[in-house]
Motif scaffolding. Structure first.
Motif, PDB file in Angstrom:
ATOM      1  N   ARG A   1      15.279  25.491  37.963  1.00 13.48           N
ATOM      2  CA  ARG A   1      16.220  26.441  37.353  1.00 13.48           C
ATOM      3  C   ARG A   1      17.656  26.035  37.659  1.00 13.48           C
ATOM      4  O   ARG A   1      18.539  26.139  36.807  1.00 13.48           O
ATOM      5  N   LEU A   2      17.909  25.564  38.882  1.00 10.06           N
ATOM      6  CA  LEU A   2      19.243  25.091  39.237  1.00 10.06           C
ATOM      7  C   LEU A   2      19.648  23.932  38.333  1.00 10.06           C
ATOM      8  O   LEU A   2      20.767  23.903  37.810  1.00 10.06           O
TER       9      LEU A   2
ATOM     10  N   ALA B   1      25.350  27.714  40.857  1.00 11.38           N
ATOM     11  CA  ALA B   1      25.105  28.403  42.129  1.00 11.38           C
ATOM     12  C   ALA B   1      25.436  29.884  42.005  1.00 11.38           C
ATOM     13  O   ALA B   1      24.662  30.741  42.457  1.00 11.38           O
ATOM     14  N   ARG B   2      26.569  30.210  41.387  1.00 15.12           N
ATOM     15  CA  ARG B   2      26.939  31.622  41.201  1.00 15.12           C
ATOM     16  C   ARG B   2      25.890  32.355  40.374  1.00 15.12           C
ATOM     17  O   ARG B   2      25.526  33.489  40.685  1.00 15.12           O
ATOM     18  N   ALA B   3      25.396  31.719  39.327  1.00 14.41           N
ATOM     19  CA  ALA B   3      24.389  32.356  38.470  1.00 14.41           C
ATOM     20  C   ALA B   3      23.109  32.650  39.246  1.00 14.41           C
ATOM     21  O   ALA B   3      22.404  33.613  38.942  1.00 14.41           O
ATOM     22  N   LEU B   4      22.815  31.834  40.241  1.00 15.87           N
ATOM     23  CA  LEU B   4      21.612  32.026  41.054  1.00 15.87           C
ATOM     24  C   LEU B   4      21.905  32.796  42.342  1.00 15.87           C
ATOM     25  O   LEU B   4      21.010  32.951  43.183  1.00 15.87           O
ATOM     26  N   GLU B   5      23.146  33.246  42.480  1.00 12.38           N
ATOM     27  CA  GLU B   5      23.570  34.004  43.668  1.00 12.38           C
ATOM     28  C   GLU B   5      23.304  33.238  44.956  1.00 12.38           C
ATOM     29  O   GLU B   5      22.764  33.767  45.925  1.00 12.38           O
ATOM     30  N   MET B   6      23.681  31.959  44.940  1.00 12.34           N
ATOM     31  CA  MET B   6      23.582  31.134  46.151  1.00 12.34           C
ATOM     32  C   MET B   6      24.927  30.474  46.384  1.00 12.34           C
ATOM     33  O   MET B   6      25.763  30.405  45.480  1.00 12.34           O
ATOM     34  N   SER B   7      25.121  29.996  47.586  1.00 13.86           N
ATOM     35  CA  SER B   7      26.381  29.332  47.899  1.00 13.86           C
ATOM     36  C   SER B   7      26.435  27.957  47.223  1.00 13.86           C
ATOM     37  O   SER B   7      25.393  27.357  46.920  1.00 13.86           O
ATOM     38  N   TYR B   8      27.662  27.486  47.030  1.00 12.17           N
ATOM     39  CA  TYR B   8      27.842  26.144  46.477  1.00 12.17           C
ATOM     40  C   TYR B   8      27.185  25.130  47.403  1.00 12.17           C
ATOM     41  O   TYR B   8      26.527  24.202  46.946  1.00 12.17           O
TER      42      TYR B   8
ATOM     43  N   ALA C   1      23.432  24.992  46.907  1.00  9.43           N
ATOM     44  CA  ALA C   1      23.118  24.312  45.643  1.00  9.43           C
ATOM     45  C   ALA C   1      23.329  22.807  45.785  1.00  9.43           C
ATOM     46  O   ALA C   1      22.497  22.009  45.348  1.00  9.43           O
ATOM     47  N   TRP C   2      24.437  22.421  46.415  1.00  9.20           N
ATOM     48  CA  TRP C   2      24.740  21.014  46.585  1.00  9.20           C
ATOM     49  C   TRP C   2      23.666  20.339  47.439  1.00  9.20           C
ATOM     50  O   TRP C   2      23.235  19.227  47.140  1.00  9.20           O
ATOM     51  N   LEU C   3      23.208  21.004  48.497  1.00 13.32           N
ATOM     52  CA  LEU C   3      22.159  20.439  49.352  1.00 13.32           C
ATOM     53  C   LEU C   3      20.838  20.278  48.589  1.00 13.32           C
ATOM     54  O   LEU C   3      20.123  19.286  48.777  1.00 13.32           O
ATOM     55  N   LEU C   4      20.508  21.240  47.731  1.00 10.52           N
ATOM     56  CA  LEU C   4      19.284  21.125  46.923  1.00 10.52           C
ATOM     57  C   LEU C   4      19.376  19.944  45.960  1.00 10.52           C
ATOM     58  O   LEU C   4      18.407  19.190  45.789  1.00 10.52           O
ATOM     59  N   ILE C   5      20.538  19.777  45.338  1.00  7.06           N
ATOM     60  CA  ILE C   5      20.739  18.645  44.425  1.00  7.06           C
ATOM     61  C   ILE C   5      20.679  17.334  45.202  1.00  7.06           C
ATOM     62  O   ILE C   5      20.061  16.358  44.757  1.00  7.06           O
TER      63      ILE C   5
END
Length: 152
Positions: free
Chosen positions: A45-46, A60-67, A70-74
């Motif tokens: 989804r990210l 990240a904002r759309a998923l209500e997570m920190s930048y 999100a960056w770590l997941l990517i």
């Protein structure tokens, strides 16, 4: 590569609204790769949102997570595969941005195809299990309709 199939009851009304809908057991798919790393619905989804918005921070904002999260997941995904899934440029006056690579789009497409095939293969069994659930489904308070009754 082991696959995990937890049962999840999703509650969405017509047109993906938050109005109550009939409880339905659904399949959630996570693919674990050897020696380490995984791809599941959250990372996919990210990636989809990065493709839609062209921005890791907007996704990240759309998923209500920190930048940072999100960056770590990517970064995890980029390290997991031989090819990167996202290409990002640094911000600044002209702004930054992110875009899916060709492999990133392929990863999304393959994951969604595997997910659809798996759901089709087990839908009759899921329906039978759902019928056996207490009350024919999950008893979910109104404020918790999005995710409930997880069993893994």
């Amino acid at each position: 590569m082991p696959l995990f199939f937890p049962l999840v009851c999703w509650y969405h009304g017509p047109n993906n609204s938050d109005e109550p809908a009939a409880a339905m057991a659904r399949l959630r798919l996570r693919i674990d790769f050897s020696p380490s790393g995984s791809v599941g619905p959250g990372k996919i989804r990210l990636l989809e949102l990065i493709g839609d918005t062209g921005s890791i921070s907007a996704a990240a904002r759309a998923l209500e997570m920190s930048y940072r999260r999100a960056w770590l997941l990517i970064d995890d995904l980029n390290q997991l595969f031989r090819e990167p899934v996202v290409s990002a440029s640094a911000g600044g006056r002209k702004g930054g941005g992110a875009e899916l690579t060709a492999f990133g789009r392929t990863l999304i497409d393959e994951y969604r195809a595997i997910e659809a095939e798996a759901h089709e293969a087990v839908s009759a069994r899921l329906a039978r299990l759902q019928e056996s659930a207490v009350g024919g489904g999950c008893d979910v308070p109104e404020g918790e309709r999005r995710f409930a009754c997880r069993a893994s």
